[in-house]
Scaffold this active site. Structure first.
Site, short mmCIF file in Angstrom:
data_model
loop_
_atom_site.label_atom_id
_atom_site.label_comp_id
_atom_site.label_asym_id
_atom_site.label_seq_id
_atom_site.Cartn_x
_atom_site.Cartn_y
_atom_site.Cartn_z
N GLY A 1 -81.68 -27.63 -7.77
CA GLY A 1 -82.46 -28.86 -7.52
C GLY A 1 -83.77 -28.82 -8.30
O GLY A 1 -84.72 -29.52 -7.98
N GLY A 2 -83.77 -28.01 -9.35
CA GLY A 2 -85.01 -27.74 -10.09
C GLY A 2 -85.39 -28.78 -11.12
O GLY A 2 -86.43 -28.65 -11.78
N ALA A 3 -84.58 -29.85 -11.27
CA ALA A 3 -84.97 -30.90 -12.22
C ALA A 3 -85.80 -31.99 -11.54
O ALA A 3 -86.23 -32.93 -12.18
CB ALA A 3 -83.73 -31.52 -12.86
N GLY A 4 -86.00 -31.85 -10.22
CA GLY A 4 -86.79 -32.85 -9.49
C GLY A 4 -88.28 -32.60 -9.65
O GLY A 4 -88.73 -31.82 -10.50
N ILE B 1 -90.81 -31.24 -7.61
CA ILE B 1 -91.41 -29.94 -7.33
C ILE B 1 -90.75 -28.85 -8.17
O ILE B 1 -91.41 -27.96 -8.72
CB ILE B 1 -91.30 -29.61 -5.81
CG1 ILE B 1 -92.03 -30.68 -5.00
CG2 ILE B 1 -91.86 -28.23 -5.52
CD1 ILE B 1 -91.84 -30.58 -3.50
N ASP C 1 -73.63 -29.56 -8.82
CA ASP C 1 -74.00 -29.86 -7.44
C ASP C 1 -74.01 -28.59 -6.60
O ASP C 1 -73.13 -27.74 -6.76
CB ASP C 1 -72.96 -30.86 -6.88
CG ASP C 1 -73.45 -31.57 -5.65
OD1 ASP C 1 -73.69 -30.89 -4.62
OD2 ASP C 1 -73.63 -32.80 -5.72
N TYR D 1 -83.23 -36.82 8.43
CA TYR D 1 -83.76 -35.98 7.35
C TYR D 1 -84.27 -34.65 7.93
O TYR D 1 -83.91 -33.57 7.48
CB TYR D 1 -84.88 -36.72 6.62
CG TYR D 1 -85.66 -35.85 5.64
CD1 TYR D 1 -85.05 -35.33 4.50
CD2 TYR D 1 -87.00 -35.54 5.87
CE1 TYR D 1 -85.76 -34.52 3.61
CE2 TYR D 1 -87.72 -34.74 4.99
CZ TYR D 1 -87.09 -34.23 3.86
OH TYR D 1 -87.79 -33.43 2.99
N ARG E 1 -101.14 -38.53 7.11
CA ARG E 1 -100.34 -37.48 6.48
C ARG E 1 -101.27 -36.50 5.79
O ARG E 1 -102.40 -36.82 5.45
CB ARG E 1 -99.38 -38.08 5.43
CG ARG E 1 -98.33 -39.03 5.97
CD ARG E 1 -97.29 -38.31 6.82
NE ARG E 1 -96.23 -39.21 7.29
CZ ARG E 1 -96.27 -39.89 8.44
NH1 ARG E 1 -97.31 -39.79 9.24
NH2 ARG E 1 -95.26 -40.66 8.80
N1 LIG Z 1 -91.95 -34.14 -2.21
C1 LIG Z 1 -92.33 -33.95 -0.96
O1 LIG Z 1 -93.31 -34.56 -0.49
C2 LIG Z 1 -91.59 -32.97 -0.09
C3 LIG Z 1 -92.10 -32.74 1.21
C4 LIG Z 1 -91.44 -31.85 2.03
C5 LIG Z 1 -90.32 -31.18 1.57
N2 LIG Z 1 -89.85 -31.43 0.32
C6 LIG Z 1 -88.64 -30.71 -0.09
O2 LIG Z 1 -88.84 -30.17 -1.37
C7 LIG Z 1 -87.62 -30.20 -2.11
C8 LIG Z 1 -87.85 -30.83 -3.47
O3 LIG Z 1 -88.40 -32.13 -3.27
P1 LIG Z 1 -88.82 -33.04 -4.49
O4 LIG Z 1 -89.97 -33.86 -4.05
O5 LIG Z 1 -88.92 -32.25 -5.73
O6 LIG Z 1 -87.57 -34.01 -4.55
P2 LIG Z 1 -86.82 -34.64 -5.81
O7 LIG Z 1 -85.95 -35.69 -5.25
O8 LIG Z 1 -87.79 -34.99 -6.88
O9 LIG Z 1 -85.94 -33.42 -6.33
C9 LIG Z 1 -84.76 -33.01 -5.73
C10 LIG Z 1 -83.82 -32.59 -6.82
O10 LIG Z 1 -82.62 -32.11 -6.21
C11 LIG Z 1 -81.52 -32.67 -6.95
N3 LIG Z 1 -80.38 -32.74 -6.05
C12 LIG Z 1 -80.18 -33.63 -5.04
N4 LIG Z 1 -79.01 -33.37 -4.46
C13 LIG Z 1 -78.47 -32.30 -5.10
C14 LIG Z 1 -77.27 -31.58 -4.94
N5 LIG Z 1 -76.38 -31.91 -4.02
N6 LIG Z 1 -77.04 -30.53 -5.77
C15 LIG Z 1 -77.94 -30.20 -6.74
N7 LIG Z 1 -79.08 -30.86 -6.93
C16 LIG Z 1 -79.35 -31.90 -6.11
C17 LIG Z 1 -81.99 -34.02 -7.43
O11 LIG Z 1 -81.25 -34.48 -8.56
C18 LIG Z 1 -83.44 -33.72 -7.76
O12 LIG Z 1 -83.58 -33.33 -9.11
C19 LIG Z 1 -86.61 -30.95 -1.24
O13 LIG Z 1 -85.81 -29.99 -0.60
C20 LIG Z 1 -87.46 -31.67 -0.23
O14 LIG Z 1 -86.78 -31.84 0.99
C21 LIG Z 1 -90.46 -32.31 -0.52
#
Ligand SMILES: NC(=O)c1ccc[n+]([C@@H]2O[C@H](COP(=O)([O-])OP(=O)(O)OC[C@H]3O[C@@H](n4cnc5c(N)ncnc54)[C@H](O)[C@@H]3O)[C@@H](O)[C@H]2O)c1
Length: 384
Positions: free
Chosen positions: A7-10, A12, A61, A187, A255
């Site tokens: 999930g590292g392309a998101g 964070i 995935d 969630y 928040r």
């Molecule tokens: N951003 C926030 O404010 C926040 C707050 C609390 C917790 N989190 C947690 O931090 C983590 C990252 O959040 P983020 O903001 O970077 O979210 P994001 O949506 O930007 O990134 C999530 C990434 O996971 C990938 N992904 C989704 N489903 C997948 C799957 N089944 N297999 C492989 N990859 C998959 C997506 O393509 C995306 O690149 C999440 O677990 C989220 O629950 C985020």
């Protein structure tokens, strides 16, 4: 170290991957590149663009055993980020959220157990949503854990939580890691399952692990495509379109907003944490800001007129207040100076710029997301 970020392309994950690269590590990403986050044209995904040509991104995935096995084989540490992240959307796409967040962790957990010999650290992205309404202070009963707010109260315009013992008004308190997990959204429930599954596997196999329960993370690179989460992106698009902002409830939900670079600092420090066991940390800025504080900061940074109205609408599953107690974080991973909301918002809005047509499209998607919630009976109005 060769480090896998699932999930590292998101948002964070990509910032964490770049930090690891700068520190001399060899990050590799496995990500499903979900179109809700990255758009249907990957060329428009800011975070995918950040990684391009620097960090290998494998499309796959976390629920696909073969895809995970192929990348886990030769890595020494793993960051686990994949999730469905929209609190509101999770309330009606229950099967999808459970599948990604909980079953995904189950598939990953089985593979992790088989590869324990060469994994030196697992770092899991959990959330403050697992606390639900979290802790509060009652004048008579001290630290208490209010129940999820009742629909009848919300409909009557009673938005604050109450003491579960005497029903008195309470003061919100920062969450401690030892607080009970009482999620009030699907969630939160599925992220708790994810956290517990991965933690349990790590403990069972003696893999050192760190769980972070993040508060609201924001900053350059956060998805402008995803209309289902990311309050800063959504409000910014509304302000850029010159629209009046609908502030939910009485505009006073609050928040803890933490800037991406501050969060990445701790993600990085966790890698070299000496502990051989499981460590759990809250990760926020420790400061609580209301919706009004946020829109004021955004409008000032964008240099646009702020127009908002207090609609009394509410989303079922939302919590009232959130903030992290950082005592354990700073004791375990050191102190850090967090960016103020005003300075962080400025960096965010400078990055957003004035994207023209994208604003109209983002507004359309946001309206659509609200219509979806309303159609599911989960966006409601108070009678006050
Ligand atoms: N951003 C926030 O404010 C926040 C707050 C609390 C917790 N989190 C947690 O931090 C983590 C990252 O959040 P983020 O903001 O970077 O979210 P994001 O949506 O930007 O990134 C999530 C990434 O996971 C990938 N992904 C989704 N489903 C997948 C799957 N089944 N297999 C492989 N990859 C998959 C997506 O393509 C995306 O690149 C999440 O677990 C989220 O629950 C985020």
């Amino acid at each position: 170290m060769k480090i896998l970020l699932i999930g590292g392309a998101g948002f964070i994950g990509s910032h964490t991957a770049l930090r690891l690269l700068r520190e001399g590590h060899e990050p590799v990403v496995l990500d499903s590149l979900d179109p809700q986050i990255h758009g249907t044209d990957l060329g428009t995904s800011a975070t995918f663009g950040l990684l391009s040509g620097r960090v290998p991104v494998i499309c796959g995935d976390t629920r696909d055993r073969g895809a995970v096995e192929r990348v886990v084989r030769d890595v020494e540490a793993i960051y686990y980020f994949p999730a469905g992240t929209g609190t509101g959307q999770s309330m009606y796409q229950i099967e999808r959220y459970t599948d990604i967040n909980a079953r995904g962790a189950a598939v990953f957990g089985e593979i992790l157990g088989e590869h324990k010999a060469h994994i030196r650290k697992v770092i899991v992205s959990s959330t403050r949503a697992i606390y639900g309404e979290g802790a509060a202070t009652c004048p008579e009963h001290g630290r208490v854990y209010p129940d999820s707010r009742k629909l009848t109260d919300l409909e009557a315009g009673v938005f604050e939580t109450k003491c579960p013992i005497c029903g008195a008004s309470v003061e919100a308190a920062a969450s401690l890691e030892s607080d009970p997990a009482r999620p009030s959204s699907i969630y939160g429930i599925t992220k708790l399952a994810q956290e517990q599954i991965v933690s349990n596997v790590c403990q069972s196999h003696g893999i050192p692990a760190v769980v972070f329960r993040y508060q609201n993370v924001y900053g350059p690179g956060q998805s402008l495509n995803n209309a289902y989460t990311g309050i800063l992106s959504i409000f910014t698009q509304l302000l850029l379109a010159g629209r009046e902002i609908n502030l939910f409830e009485d505009s006073l939900p609050s928040r803890d907003f933490v800037f991406i670079d501050d969060l990445v600092e701790y993600n990085f420090r966790a890698l070299s944490l000496a502990s051989e066991g499981l460590e759990v940390f809250n990760l926020g800025s420790g400061v609580r800001s209301t919706l009004v504080d946020l829109v004021e900061a955004l409008a000032a940074a964008l240099g646009v007129e702020l127009k908002y109205f207090i609609s009394g609408q509410f989303r079922v599953g939302d919590i009232r207040h959130a903030a992290a107690d950082l005592t354990r974080l700073t004791a375990g991973l050191g102190a850090h100076e967090f960016l103020s909301l005003r300075d962080g918002v400025k960096q965010f809005t400078d990055w957003v710029g004035r994207p023209g047509e994208q604003v109209t499209e983002a507004n359309r998607r946001f309206d659509h997301s609200l219509n979806e919630m309303a159609a599911a009976g989960l966006l409601r109005s108070s009678r006050k």
